[in-house]
Motif scaffolding. Structure first.
Motif, PDB file in Angstrom:
ATOM      1  N   THR A 179      13.177   8.772  41.101  1.00  0.00           N
ATOM      2  CA  THR A 179      13.415   8.577  42.525  1.00  0.00           C
ATOM      3  C   THR A 179      14.571   9.483  42.938  1.00  0.00           C
ATOM      4  N   THR A 180      15.080   9.289  44.147  1.00  0.00           N
ATOM      5  CA  THR A 180      16.210  10.090  44.606  1.00  0.00           C
ATOM      6  C   THR A 180      17.499   9.747  43.877  1.00  0.00           C
ATOM      7  N   SER A 181      17.545   8.568  43.223  1.00  0.00           N
ATOM      8  CA  SER A 181      18.808   8.144  42.590  1.00  0.00           C
ATOM      9  C   SER A 181      18.630   7.550  41.203  1.00  0.00           C
ATOM     10  N   SER A 182      17.428   7.593  40.650  1.00  0.00           N
ATOM     11  CA  SER A 182      17.211   6.962  39.350  1.00  0.00           C
ATOM     12  C   SER A 182      16.081   7.642  38.594  1.00  0.00           C
ATOM     13  N   MET A 183      16.071   7.394  37.267  1.00  0.00           N
ATOM     14  CA  MET A 183      14.974   7.847  36.408  1.00  0.00           C
ATOM     15  C   MET A 183      14.661   6.734  35.417  1.00  0.00           C
ATOM     16  N   PHE A 184      13.379   6.459  35.236  1.00  0.00           N
ATOM     17  CA  PHE A 184      12.957   5.473  34.244  1.00  0.00           C
ATOM     18  C   PHE A 184      12.349   6.214  33.062  1.00  0.00           C
ATOM     19  N   LEU A 185      12.979   6.061  31.884  1.00  0.00           N
ATOM     20  CA  LEU A 185      12.543   6.750  30.672  1.00  0.00           C
ATOM     21  C   LEU A 185      11.971   5.749  29.681  1.00  0.00           C
ATOM     22  N   THR A 186      11.047   6.235  28.868  1.00  0.00           N
ATOM     23  CA  THR A 186      10.489   5.427  27.793  1.00  0.00           C
ATOM     24  C   THR A 186      10.257   6.321  26.580  1.00  0.00           C
ATOM     25  N   TRP A 187      10.256   5.718  25.391  1.00  0.00           N
ATOM     26  CA  TRP A 187      10.026   6.464  24.152  1.00  0.00           C
ATOM     27  C   TRP A 187       9.468   5.520  23.095  1.00  0.00           C
ATOM     28  N   THR A 188       8.980   6.099  22.014  1.00  0.00           N
ATOM     29  CA  THR A 188       8.477   5.340  20.865  1.00  0.00           C
ATOM     30  C   THR A 188       9.547   5.333  19.783  1.00  0.00           C
ATOM     31  N   GLU A 189       9.724   4.165  19.139  1.00  0.00           N
ATOM     32  CA  GLU A 189      10.762   4.061  18.113  1.00  0.00           C
ATOM     33  C   GLU A 189      10.467   5.035  16.974  1.00  0.00           C
ATOM     34  N   PRO A 190      11.513   5.514  16.281  1.00  0.00           N
ATOM     35  CA  PRO A 190      11.301   6.485  15.205  1.00  0.00           C
ATOM     36  C   PRO A 190      10.720   5.817  13.969  1.00  0.00           C
ATOM     37  N   GLU A 191      10.154   6.626  13.091  1.00  0.00           N
ATOM     38  CA  GLU A 191       9.740   6.124  11.784  1.00  0.00           C
ATOM     39  C   GLU A 191      10.979   5.704  11.000  1.00  0.00           C
ATOM     40  N   GLY A 192      10.786   4.771  10.059  1.00  0.00           N
ATOM     41  CA  GLY A 192      11.942   4.253   9.316  1.00  0.00           C
ATOM     42  C   GLY A 192      12.636   3.169  10.110  1.00  0.00           C
ATOM     43  N   GLN A 193      13.951   3.121  10.010  1.00  0.00           N
ATOM     44  CA  GLN A 193      14.723   2.077  10.672  1.00  0.00           C
ATOM     45  C   GLN A 193      15.828   2.682  11.529  1.00  0.00           C
ATOM     46  N   SER A 194      16.293   1.907  12.510  1.00  0.00           N
ATOM     47  CA  SER A 194      17.452   2.263  13.324  1.00  0.00           C
ATOM     48  C   SER A 194      17.981   0.986  13.942  1.00  0.00           C
ATOM     49  N   SER A 195      19.225   1.038  14.435  1.00  0.00           N
ATOM     50  CA  SER A 195      19.866  -0.146  14.992  1.00  0.00           C
ATOM     51  C   SER A 195      19.805  -0.169  16.511  1.00  0.00           C
ATOM     52  N   PHE A 196      20.094   0.985  17.145  1.00  0.00           N
ATOM     53  CA  PHE A 196      20.038   1.083  18.601  1.00  0.00           C
ATOM     54  C   PHE A 196      19.881   2.546  18.985  1.00  0.00           C
ATOM     55  N   TYR A 197      19.816   2.803  20.290  1.00  0.00           N
ATOM     56  CA  TYR A 197      19.615   4.161  20.791  1.00  0.00           C
ATOM     57  C   TYR A 197      20.767   4.543  21.717  1.00  0.00           C
ATOM     58  N   LYS A 198      21.292   5.732  21.514  1.00  0.00           N
ATOM     59  CA  LYS A 198      22.318   6.278  22.407  1.00  0.00           C
ATOM     60  C   LYS A 198      21.637   7.207  23.413  1.00  0.00           C
ATOM     61  N   VAL A 199      21.758   6.865  24.696  1.00  0.00           N
ATOM     62  CA  VAL A 199      21.145   7.643  25.764  1.00  0.00           C
ATOM     63  C   VAL A 199      22.266   8.367  26.518  1.00  0.00           C
ATOM     64  N   GLN A 200      22.144   9.677  26.637  1.00  0.00           N
ATOM     65  CA  GLN A 200      23.146  10.484  27.325  1.00  0.00           C
ATOM     66  C   GLN A 200      22.458  11.343  28.381  1.00  0.00           C
ATOM     67  N   TRP A 201      23.103  11.505  29.523  1.00  0.00           N
ATOM     68  CA  TRP A 201      22.568  12.384  30.561  1.00  0.00           C
ATOM     69  C   TRP A 201      23.704  13.211  31.146  1.00  0.00           C
ATOM     70  N   THR A 202      23.358  14.424  31.564  1.00  0.00           N
ATOM     71  CA  THR A 202      24.378  15.331  32.067  1.00  0.00           C
ATOM     72  C   THR A 202      23.813  16.221  33.161  1.00  0.00           C
ATOM     73  N   HIS A 203      24.665  16.546  34.131  1.00  0.00           N
ATOM     74  CA  HIS A 203      24.389  17.539  35.170  1.00  0.00           C
ATOM     75  C   HIS A 203      25.707  18.232  35.473  1.00  0.00           C
ATOM     76  N   GLY A 204      25.853  19.457  34.984  1.00  0.00           N
ATOM     77  CA  GLY A 204      27.117  20.164  35.173  1.00  0.00           C
ATOM     78  C   GLY A 204      28.250  19.415  34.504  1.00  0.00           C
ATOM     79  N   GLU A 205      29.247  19.024  35.286  1.00  0.00           N
ATOM     80  CA  GLU A 205      30.396  18.305  34.748  1.00  0.00           C
ATOM     81  C   GLU A 205      30.192  16.791  34.738  1.00  0.00           C
ATOM     82  N   ILE A 206      29.042  16.350  35.199  1.00  0.00           N
ATOM     83  CA  ILE A 206      28.771  14.911  35.272  1.00  0.00           C
ATOM     84  C   ILE A 206      28.110  14.465  33.984  1.00  0.00           C
TER      85      ILE A 206
END
Length: 355
Positions: A160-187
């Motif tokens: 939308t003009t102010s949001s994004m909805f993302l989805t993904w499939t969990e990786p093979e093996g194991q993991s505890s959580f996901y770190k999501v990072q986004w950037t635009h220039g200095e933001i």
């Protein structure tokens, strides 16, 4: 007379710096025992010795030093250590993930352990073994997680003009959580999530964001390889769309830039039968080659830098001016009336007014 040989020579407790021995007295008489690995009974004359009995036993090696983890991948962990003080013959390396146990013997002071499962904690022990292949040191221990695998099928389902909805499939093996990072220039923005989706909000309209998702292991620090997707938010709708000068064949439009950012504007118009469009970077457009007396519907759409992501439409409509009537003439005039006739103008019209 020479004493008999001592009986039942055995080794008791063994430490890194001592060995305890025990034996049974020899038959006959003896005065004392010489305390060595070789034990010999000595007669009363303190010089006449019996036959020696010998036992061979290694002291325990010292524990290996500075056991550390080196390179870590999704399927391997390398270990290294320093030799223990004293002597040893080889090292027994053991590892477990809590369900399966493996071990291997090496003579080097390092090993790269492979065929591991991604994102799993492994406990490692290294034991120094003496030359009898049996006597072992105390254990040096450490643990580490393998790196998680990369997340799969990362995609933006809705922007939308102010949001994004993302989805993904969990990786093979194991993991505890996901770190999501986004950037635009200095933001920059970062958030950790347990689920395999996220709605990122408070974004700027019409802006390209680079979004990365990284699986993190149970130690909260060992990270897998990141996967990245790039997406523009929708531009905001243009403001104050108005009609300016109108002629029989043209209509001029003008508008104000939308809030946020955009790359260009797509101007579309239709008279109900034909559809036309043009892209402009200015905030105005004089649309020509129109038909006189016709209603045109206009839309202006702001487009983002990917030339695809569009804003909502700003809309307006207006008629072109009709053409002048042709061949106007008076066919009959009386004292109180005139009968006029004319030819239809080119283009279209709705009605005629007389003044």
């Amino acid at each position: 007379m020479e004493p008999e040989v001592v009986r039942k020579l055995t080794v008791g407790q063994v430490t890194t710096s001592s060995i305890s021995l025990m034996w049974a007295e020899p038959e006959g008489e003896s005065s004392f025992y010489r305390y060595e690995i070789t034990v010999t009974a000595v007669a009363d004359d303190q010089s006449t010795e019996g036959q020696s009995t010998t036992v061979s036993k290694y002291t325990k090696p010292e524990v290996v030093r500075k056991l550390t983890v080196g390179q870590v991948t999704t399927s391997s962990i390398s270990l290294m250590w320093a030799e223990p003080e004293g002597e040893s013959s080889f090292y027994r390396v053991q590892w477990t993930n809590g369900r399966t146990n493996r071990n291997i013997s090496v003579t080097e002071t390092n090993i790269n352990i492979t065929e591991l499962t991604a994102g799993v904690q492994y406990n490692f022990t290294v034991i120094a073994v003496a030359g009898d292949n049996t006597t072992e040191s105390a254990m040096a221990e450490t643990f580490h997680f393998t790196k998680p695998q990369v997340v799969r099928n990362l995609s933006v389902l809705n922007a939308t003009t102010s949001s994004m909805f993302l989805t993904w499939t969990e990786p093979e093996g194991q993991s505890s959580f996901y770190k999501v990072q986004w950037t635009h220039g200095e933001i920059h923005g970062t958030v950790n999530v347990k689920q395999t989706n996220i709605d990122i909000t408070n974004l700027t309209a019409g802006v390209q964001y680079e979004i990365t998702v990284t699986a993190v292991a149970g130690d909260q620090s060992t990270e897998g390889q990141s996967t990245t997707v790039s997406q523009f938010t929708k531009p905001e709708v243009v403001r104050k769309l108005t009609v300016g000068q109108v002629t029989t064949s043209s209509i001029s439009l003008m508008w104000a830039e939308p809030e946020g950012e955009s790359s260009f504007y797509r101007v579309q118009w239709t008279n109900g039968g034909t559809n036309r469009n043009i892209s402009v970077t200015e905030t105005n457009k004089n649309i020509t080659e129109l038909t006189a007396g016709v209603q045109y519907n206009f839309t202006v759409i702001a487009v983002a830098g990917d030339n695809t992501t569009e804003s909502a439409m700003a809309e307006t409509f207006h008629f072109t001016k009709p053409q002048v009537v042709r061949n106007l003439s008076v066919l009959n005039a009386t004292t109180s009336s005139m009968f006029l006739t004319w030819t239809e103008p080119e283009g279209q019209r709705s009605l005629f007014t007389c003044e």
